[in-house]
Scaffold this motif. Structure first.
Motif, mmCIF file in Angstrom:
data_model
loop_
_atom_site.group_PDB
_atom_site.id
_atom_site.type_symbol
_atom_site.label_atom_id
_atom_site.label_comp_id
_atom_site.label_asym_id
_atom_site.label_seq_id
_atom_site.Cartn_x
_atom_site.Cartn_y
_atom_site.Cartn_z
ATOM 1 N N ASN A 1 -4.289 117.980 38.705
ATOM 2 C CA ASN A 1 -5.617 117.369 37.836
ATOM 3 C C ASN A 1 -6.497 118.034 37.714
ATOM 4 O O ASN A 1 -7.453 117.865 38.259
ATOM 5 C CB ASN A 1 -6.487 115.686 38.279
ATOM 6 C CG ASN A 1 -7.004 115.146 38.079
ATOM 7 O OD1 ASN A 1 -7.150 115.458 36.436
ATOM 8 N ND2 ASN A 1 -6.765 113.857 37.823
ATOM 9 N N ILE B 1 -5.796 114.681 46.033
ATOM 10 C CA ILE B 1 -6.896 114.216 45.686
ATOM 11 C C ILE B 1 -8.505 113.323 45.944
ATOM 12 O O ILE B 1 -8.928 113.087 45.833
ATOM 13 C CB ILE B 1 -6.525 113.775 44.460
ATOM 14 C CG1 ILE B 1 -4.927 113.293 43.598
ATOM 15 C CG2 ILE B 1 -6.825 111.477 43.883
ATOM 16 C CD1 ILE B 1 -3.769 113.104 43.066
ATOM 17 N N GLU B 2 -7.644 112.803 47.417
ATOM 18 C CA GLU B 2 -8.265 112.522 48.095
ATOM 19 C C GLU B 2 -9.607 112.669 48.380
ATOM 20 O O GLU B 2 -10.802 111.953 48.679
ATOM 21 C CB GLU B 2 -8.167 111.580 49.589
ATOM 22 C CG GLU B 2 -7.231 110.683 49.592
ATOM 23 C CD GLU B 2 -6.318 109.905 50.126
ATOM 24 O OE1 GLU B 2 -6.688 109.959 51.593
ATOM 25 O OE2 GLU B 2 -5.341 109.906 50.801
ATOM 26 N N GLU C 1 -14.123 119.257 38.679
ATOM 27 C CA GLU C 1 -15.738 118.439 38.585
ATOM 28 C C GLU C 1 -15.680 118.838 39.783
ATOM 29 O O GLU C 1 -16.498 118.574 40.505
ATOM 30 C CB GLU C 1 -15.293 116.256 38.494
ATOM 31 C CG GLU C 1 -15.920 115.688 38.800
ATOM 32 C CD GLU C 1 -15.972 114.264 38.013
ATOM 33 O OE1 GLU C 1 -16.922 112.989 38.434
ATOM 34 O OE2 GLU C 1 -14.557 114.002 37.236
ATOM 35 N N VAL C 2 -14.625 118.706 40.623
ATOM 36 C CA VAL C 2 -15.307 119.106 42.390
ATOM 37 C C VAL C 2 -15.530 120.320 42.092
ATOM 38 O O VAL C 2 -16.037 120.602 43.357
ATOM 39 C CB VAL C 2 -14.109 118.847 43.308
ATOM 40 C CG1 VAL C 2 -12.563 119.548 42.793
ATOM 41 C CG2 VAL C 2 -13.691 119.134 44.851
ATOM 42 N N CYS D 1 -8.657 122.151 46.931
ATOM 43 C CA CYS D 1 -9.409 121.691 45.759
ATOM 44 C C CYS D 1 -9.746 122.171 44.658
ATOM 45 O O CYS D 1 -9.718 121.934 43.476
ATOM 46 C CB CYS D 1 -11.097 121.671 46.581
ATOM 47 S SG CYS D 1 -10.713 119.723 46.923
ATOM 48 N N ASP E 1 -11.665 113.164 46.170
ATOM 49 C CA ASP E 1 -12.760 112.301 45.311
ATOM 50 C C ASP E 1 -13.638 112.283 46.497
ATOM 51 O O ASP E 1 -15.132 111.679 46.111
ATOM 52 C CB ASP E 1 -11.599 110.744 44.914
ATOM 53 C CG ASP E 1 -10.758 111.076 44.355
ATOM 54 O OD1 ASP E 1 -11.130 111.622 43.375
ATOM 55 O OD2 ASP E 1 -10.031 110.105 43.948
ATOM 56 N N TYR E 2 -13.319 112.164 47.478
ATOM 57 C CA TYR E 2 -14.484 112.305 48.630
ATOM 58 C C TYR E 2 -15.685 113.349 48.367
ATOM 59 O O TYR E 2 -17.261 112.438 48.386
ATOM 60 C CB TYR E 2 -14.035 112.429 50.102
ATOM 61 C CG TYR E 2 -15.297 113.029 51.185
ATOM 62 C CD1 TYR E 2 -15.064 110.878 51.114
ATOM 63 C CD2 TYR E 2 -15.086 114.081 51.614
ATOM 64 C CE1 TYR E 2 -16.343 111.563 52.049
ATOM 65 C CE2 TYR E 2 -16.157 113.990 53.006
ATOM 66 C CZ TYR E 2 -16.746 112.172 52.861
ATOM 67 O OH TYR E 2 -17.344 113.070 53.890
ATOM 68 N N LEU F 1 -10.218 116.926 36.957
ATOM 69 C CA LEU F 1 -10.816 116.205 38.691
ATOM 70 C C LEU F 1 -11.466 117.434 39.168
ATOM 71 O O LEU F 1 -11.600 117.785 40.110
ATOM 72 C CB LEU F 1 -9.503 115.689 39.693
ATOM 73 C CG LEU F 1 -9.919 115.206 40.594
ATOM 74 C CD1 LEU F 1 -11.201 114.157 40.680
ATOM 75 C CD2 LEU F 1 -9.145 114.278 41.988
ATOM 76 N N ILE G 1 -16.426 114.725 44.867
ATOM 77 C CA ILE G 1 -17.587 113.890 44.663
ATOM 78 C C ILE G 1 -18.308 113.032 44.537
ATOM 79 O O ILE G 1 -19.683 112.784 44.318
ATOM 80 C CB ILE G 1 -15.955 113.696 43.418
ATOM 81 C CG1 ILE G 1 -15.790 115.425 42.628
ATOM 82 C CG2 ILE G 1 -16.916 113.284 42.000
ATOM 83 C CD1 ILE G 1 -14.257 114.627 41.707
ATOM 84 N N ALA G 2 -17.431 111.964 45.088
ATOM 85 C CA ALA G 2 -18.579 110.857 45.580
ATOM 86 C C ALA G 2 -19.512 111.056 46.712
ATOM 87 O O ALA G 2 -20.708 110.304 46.488
ATOM 88 C CB ALA G 2 -17.975 109.682 45.979
#
Length: 90
Positions: free
Chosen positions: A49, A10-11, A55-56, A41, A14-15, A52, A17-18
């Motif tokens: 998820n 997840i981390e 998205e990634v 991923c 998130d990284y 998520l 995507i951000a």
């Protein structure tokens, strides 16, 4: 699956995507291999998820489609730098 693996997946997602990071950049940031980033991923995140994961996946697909451009730019920079270095010392 162990909790720390789920958290890492997840981390990393998130990284990516951000920051629109590449697999290589994420691997370096988190101190894992490119294979681990990809597996986290693409495979593991799908179970943890799904939204998520998709998205990634979009970010990774864009990065993959642009990979040849970044490689060409890196090569161009390398040779420009070499040329400047040689002419400065000639």
């Amino acid at each position: 699956m162990k909790d720390y693996i789920e958290e890492r997946a997840i981390e990393i997602a998130d990284y990516i995507i951000a920051t629109n990071a590449t697999v290589r950049q994420a691997a370096k940031k988190f101190g894992v291999s490119k294979s681990t980033v990809h597996k986290d991923c693409v495979e593991r995140l799908r179970e943890i998820n799904p939204s998520l994961a998709s998205e990634v996946r979009r970010v990774l697909d864009v990065n993959k489609s642009e990979r040849h451009i970044r490689g060409g730019m890196a090569t161009k920079e390398k040779y420009l730098h070499l040329h400047k270095h040689r002419t400065a010392h000639a």
